[in-house]
Design a protein around this motif. Structure first.
Motif, short mmCIF file in Angstrom:
data_model
loop_
_atom_site.label_atom_id
_atom_site.label_comp_id
_atom_site.label_asym_id
_atom_site.label_seq_id
_atom_site.Cartn_x
_atom_site.Cartn_y
_atom_site.Cartn_z
N ALA A 152 32.22 51.13 38.61
CA ALA A 152 31.70 49.92 37.97
C ALA A 152 32.47 49.61 36.69
O ALA A 152 32.79 48.45 36.41
CB ALA A 152 30.21 50.08 37.68
N LEU A 153 32.76 50.64 35.91
CA LEU A 153 33.54 50.45 34.68
C LEU A 153 34.95 49.96 35.01
O LEU A 153 35.51 49.11 34.29
CB LEU A 153 33.61 51.76 33.90
CG LEU A 153 32.31 52.24 33.25
CD1 LEU A 153 32.50 53.65 32.69
CD2 LEU A 153 31.86 51.28 32.16
N ASP A 154 35.52 50.47 36.09
CA ASP A 154 36.86 50.06 36.50
C ASP A 154 36.88 48.59 36.90
O ASP A 154 37.80 47.85 36.54
CB ASP A 154 37.31 50.93 37.67
CG ASP A 154 38.82 50.91 37.88
OD1 ASP A 154 39.55 50.64 36.90
OD2 ASP A 154 39.26 51.15 39.00
N ILE A 155 35.86 48.16 37.62
CA ILE A 155 35.77 46.75 38.01
C ILE A 155 35.60 45.86 36.78
O ILE A 155 36.25 44.82 36.64
CB ILE A 155 34.60 46.54 38.99
CG1 ILE A 155 34.90 47.23 40.33
CG2 ILE A 155 34.33 45.05 39.21
CD1 ILE A 155 33.72 47.28 41.27
N ALA A 156 34.73 46.29 35.87
CA ALA A 156 34.50 45.50 34.66
C ALA A 156 35.76 45.39 33.81
O ALA A 156 36.00 44.35 33.17
CB ALA A 156 33.38 46.14 33.84
N ALA A 157 36.59 46.42 33.83
CA ALA A 157 37.80 46.41 33.01
C ALA A 157 38.79 45.34 33.46
O ALA A 157 39.59 44.85 32.66
CB ALA A 157 38.48 47.78 33.07
N GLU A 158 38.72 44.96 34.74
CA GLU A 158 39.67 43.96 35.26
C GLU A 158 39.48 42.59 34.62
O GLU A 158 40.42 41.80 34.55
CB GLU A 158 39.52 43.86 36.78
CG GLU A 158 39.95 45.12 37.52
CD GLU A 158 39.76 45.02 39.02
OE1 GLU A 158 39.38 43.92 39.49
OE2 GLU A 158 40.00 46.01 39.72
N SER A 159 38.26 42.31 34.17
CA SER A 159 37.99 41.01 33.56
C SER A 159 37.65 41.12 32.07
O SER A 159 37.18 40.16 31.46
CB SER A 159 36.83 40.32 34.29
OG SER A 159 35.67 41.13 34.27
N ALA A 160 37.91 42.29 31.49
CA ALA A 160 37.61 42.49 30.07
C ALA A 160 38.57 41.69 29.20
O ALA A 160 39.72 41.40 29.59
CB ALA A 160 37.69 43.97 29.73
N ALA A 161 38.12 41.36 28.01
CA ALA A 161 38.94 40.56 27.11
C ALA A 161 40.17 41.32 26.63
O ALA A 161 41.22 40.73 26.37
CB ALA A 161 38.10 40.13 25.90
N ALA A 162 40.05 42.65 26.52
CA ALA A 162 41.17 43.47 26.05
C ALA A 162 41.33 44.68 26.97
O ALA A 162 40.35 45.16 27.56
CB ALA A 162 40.91 43.94 24.62
N PRO A 163 42.56 45.17 27.12
CA PRO A 163 42.77 46.36 27.95
C PRO A 163 42.01 47.56 27.39
O PRO A 163 41.74 47.65 26.19
CB PRO A 163 44.29 46.59 27.86
CG PRO A 163 44.86 45.29 27.40
CD PRO A 163 43.81 44.66 26.55
N LEU A 164 41.67 48.49 28.26
CA LEU A 164 40.97 49.69 27.83
C LEU A 164 41.87 50.54 26.94
O LEU A 164 43.09 50.61 27.14
CB LEU A 164 40.55 50.52 29.04
CG LEU A 164 39.55 49.91 30.01
CD1 LEU A 164 39.22 50.90 31.11
CD2 LEU A 164 38.27 49.48 29.29
#
Length: 287
Positions: A152-164
């Motif tokens: 779920a965190l990986d999916i959310a990271a795809e549309s996050a405002a900034a890279p992890l």
């Protein structure tokens, strides 16, 4: 090492075939398809961890089959169009491409429940408390506080405002990848009535090294050898160990983690020789 892996892979494959006896129809066929091939790394970790404590081989094999079933289920669902939408897995069509999405969902569901059926059976251990501990810890490793949360965190990271950040990537991958590498090591200790701490430390280091190696493969690997699509992380703009560290530093970090993993199991002396070789294999693999 290659011979050891091949022998263990063949043994796990035969045991999985036995576990699927009687599963017929499209779902049964799809389950077999999902379980075919692969490194069997998680299953081998269960066998080798249990062997440290002289656990009977047939009991250890049931734990090995359980973790392979959960891993296969996670890949079937991960490949679906609503997730990664992959066409190839282990050099063959993904389950939803070979059959259809509904069959893939059902096959994944059935593989997951098969894992808990294997662990709950008295054949895994005569002590119900031991079986319950195996079931509980696998549920925790695979569920919403473990692998599923990581996905779920990986999916959310795809549309996050900034890279992890690098720390965020470590935390994500410990859940998504690491928890299913830690569990077979824990299972060996549970079956052996032993302290799991050294094995869990080994698995934590191994899990990070494994993910770094995966990131390097995505950048530098050969798709035919890997048996799956590569270059996907860069295309999706995902932050990885390689994007943060660069390939050279990422590879050095993986080697350092492997050395630390080997140190974690020195307490078991020569009984842990294969576990140490597995750690080295993780950073040298091409798939």
């Amino acid at each position: 090492m290659e011979t050891t892996l091949r022998d263990a892979q063949a043994g796990i494959g035969a045991a999985l075939d036995g576990a699927l006896a009687g599963f017929d129809g499209p779902v049964g066929d799809a389950m077999r398809h999902a379980l075919a091939g692969g490194k069997r790394l998680r299953g081998i970790l269960a066998l080798e961890s249990a062997a440290l404590f002289d656990v009977p081989a047939d009991r250890a094999m049931r734990a090995a089959c359980a973790i392979e079933a959960v891993h296969a289920y996670s890949l079937v669902h991960d490949d679906l169009p609503c997730m990664d939408d992959d066409d190839l897995r282990r050099g063959r069509p993904t389950v939803h491409r070979q059959w259809d999405e509904a069959t893939a969902v059902l096959a994944g569901d059935a593989l997951q429940t098969l894992a808990f059926e294997l662990l709950a059976d008295p054949a895994t251990d005569p002590d119900g408390a031991i079986r319950a501990d195996l079931v509980l810890t696998l549920a925790q490793a695979a569920g919403a506080a473990g692998m599923v949360r990581g996905q779920a965190l990986d999916i959310a990271a795809e549309s996050a405002a900034a890279p992890l950040s690098l720390d965020e990537i470590k935390a994500l991958q410990r859940l998504k990848t690491g928890r299913l590498l830690e569990w077979p090591c824990r299972a060996g200790a549970i079956l052996g009535r032993a302290d799991p701490a050294p094995l869990l430390d080994y698995a934590a280091k191994l899990g990070l090294a494994f993910q770094i190696a995966d990131d390097l493969l995505d950048v530098e690997g050969d798709a035919d050898a890997a048996g799956k699509a590569l270059r996907k992380d860069a295309a999706a703009g995902k932050a990885t160990f390689v994007s943060h560290l660069g390939a050279k530093a990422a590879r050095a970090r993986a080697v350092q983690l492997v050395e630390q993993a080997e140190m974690s199991v020195l307490i078991y002396s020569e009984k842990a020789a294969t576990l140490r070789k597995i750690a080295r294999y993780v950073v040298a693999r091409d798939r």
